[in-house]
Scaffold this active site. Structure first.
Site, PDB file in Angstrom:
ATOM      1  N   HIS A  38       0.835  -1.211   0.000  1.00 34.13           N
ATOM      2  CA  HIS A  38       0.000   0.000   0.000  1.00 34.13           C
ATOM      3  C   HIS A  38       0.869   1.260   0.000  1.00 34.13           C
ATOM      4  O   HIS A  38       0.565   2.232  -0.702  1.00 34.13           O
ATOM      5  CB  HIS A  38      -0.884   0.047   1.255  1.00 34.13           C
ATOM      6  CG  HIS A  38      -1.911  -1.031   1.336  1.00 34.13           C
ATOM      7  ND1 HIS A  38      -1.824  -2.079   2.212  1.00 34.13           N
ATOM      8  CD2 HIS A  38      -3.069  -1.216   0.656  1.00 34.13           C
ATOM      9  CE1 HIS A  38      -2.876  -2.861   2.083  1.00 34.13           C
ATOM     10  NE2 HIS A  38      -3.647  -2.369   1.145  1.00 34.13           N
ATOM     11  N   SER A 189      -2.981  -8.129   2.989  1.00 32.96           N
ATOM     12  CA  SER A 189      -3.414  -8.090   4.391  1.00 32.96           C
ATOM     13  C   SER A 189      -3.852  -9.473   4.844  1.00 32.96           C
ATOM     14  O   SER A 189      -3.788  -9.793   6.029  1.00 32.96           O
ATOM     15  CB  SER A 189      -4.576  -7.109   4.554  1.00 32.96           C
ATOM     16  OG  SER A 189      -4.172  -5.836   4.109  1.00 32.96           O
ATOM     17  N   ARG A 190      -4.304 -10.294   3.919  1.00 34.61           N
ATOM     18  CA  ARG A 190      -4.803 -11.629   4.297  1.00 34.61           C
ATOM     19  C   ARG A 190      -3.673 -12.608   4.607  1.00 34.61           C
ATOM     20  O   ARG A 190      -3.942 -13.674   5.161  1.00 34.61           O
ATOM     21  CB  ARG A 190      -5.723 -12.173   3.199  1.00 34.61           C
ATOM     22  CG  ARG A 190      -7.050 -11.394   3.149  1.00 34.61           C
ATOM     23  CD  ARG A 190      -8.049 -11.973   2.184  1.00 34.61           C
ATOM     24  NE  ARG A 190      -9.371 -11.415   2.403  1.00 34.61           N
ATOM     25  CZ  ARG A 190      -9.986 -10.530   1.604  1.00 34.61           C
ATOM     26  NH1 ARG A 190      -9.397 -10.109   0.509  1.00 34.61           N
ATOM     27  NH2 ARG A 190     -11.192 -10.075   1.897  1.00 34.61           N
TER      28      ARG A 190
END
Ligand code: PAF
Length: 282
Positions: A38, A189-190
């Site tokens: 990100h 994020s997972r």
């Protein structure tokens, strides 16, 4: 230091002040729990704009009933710190009420046809309606000149490009490269849902994408390359949703793959569903 707001009027007046002063505004929409991938999107936005807004909103309408909305990791302080260091000027944190004033069930919906119906769209019904609906709202709220999305969500990027063009948003859409861990696993994020045993196995996804690319470039039939990837993933313990090689617009190849290709995989290990892709020429 980054400014943070959940107030739409405050967001609007800040952005319009920037624009009034001739500054170009970049935007990075996210669902939070931010990682280096990100932050690289923020830095890309920074290179194409004078001021950067990021949003964090875990959008309920893009999660299916059995998906991970409730457990999706929420790390607001770390997100604000990381965004600040990456050069973001303003963090937009809309509430669910601000995003969906009539409630999520009564919201005006945006549905992109065609590209949403295959692969992710086929396996996650309604997902891209939720994404298109929230991104259209975010675009209206922030009104950026340029918006940045990651290539890791290849199909999402295609959906956003279609949406921006079809609804005539005056926003340039830029794609940021996928950042990977040293073993090739795409940052997500997972990934933090993975157990210590599952984590090294997850790198098989990138290895299978590379193997599909090599097989197609060596002239092997597409169906063999795809079947080999599915078998290898299944043998490693994955439940495979798809392992496919497509044209850049996600159309199937009629025969042999030629020119620009994209290999895409979605597979579940335990309760964690991972996606990744690899663009190449054949
Ligand atoms: O890619 C994401 O994080 C989300 O799908 C997005 C674009 C922020 C919309 O909720």
């Amino acid at each position: 230091m980054i400014d943070v707001t959940s107030d739409l009027q405050a967001l609007r007046s800040r952005v319009s002040e920037w624009k009034h002063n001739g500054l170009r505004v970049g935007f990075v929409p996210t669902m939070g729990n931010l990682h280096a991938g990100h932050f690289s999107l923020v830095r890309l936005a920074r290179r194409h704009a004078d001021r950067v807004v990021a949003s964090v909103f875990v959008n309920p309408t893009q999660f299916g009933p059995n998906e991970d909305f409730a457990r999706y990791p929420r790390t607001p302080e770390a997100d604000a710190d990381g965004l600040s260091q990456a050069g973001c000027d303003l963090l937009w944190l809309p509430t669910v009420d601000a995003m969906y004033p009539f409630g999520a069930q009564q919201a005006v919906q945006v549905r992109v046809p065609g590209v949403t119906e295959v692969l992710e769209g086929a396996h996650r019904p309604g997902h891209f309606d939720g994404v298109a609906t929230v991104v259209a709202r975010l675009f209206n709220q922030v009104q950026p000149d340029v918006a940045v999305f990651g290539r890791k969500d290849y199909q999402q990027l295609a959906v956003i490009r279609y949406l921006a063009r079809d609804l005539a948003f005056p926003i340039e859409i830029l794609a940021g490269e996928t950042l990977r861990e040293p073993d090739g696993l795409a940052m997500s994020s997972r990934n933090q849902y993975l157990s210590p045993e599952q984590r090294p196995v997850a790198a098989e996804i990138h290895a299978c994408l590379q193997a599909m690319k090599a097989a197609v470039q060596a002239g092997e039939p597409l169906s063999d390359a795809e079947a080999a990837a599915r078998e290898r993933l299944a043998a490693a313990g994955f439940e495979v949703d798809y392992a496919a090689v497509r044209q850049p617009g996600l159309e199937e190849f009629g025969g042999a793959a030629r020119g620009a290709c994209v290999a895409l995989i979605a597979a579940r290990i335990g309760s964690t569903r991972l996606i990744d892709n690899l663009e190449f020429d054949a």
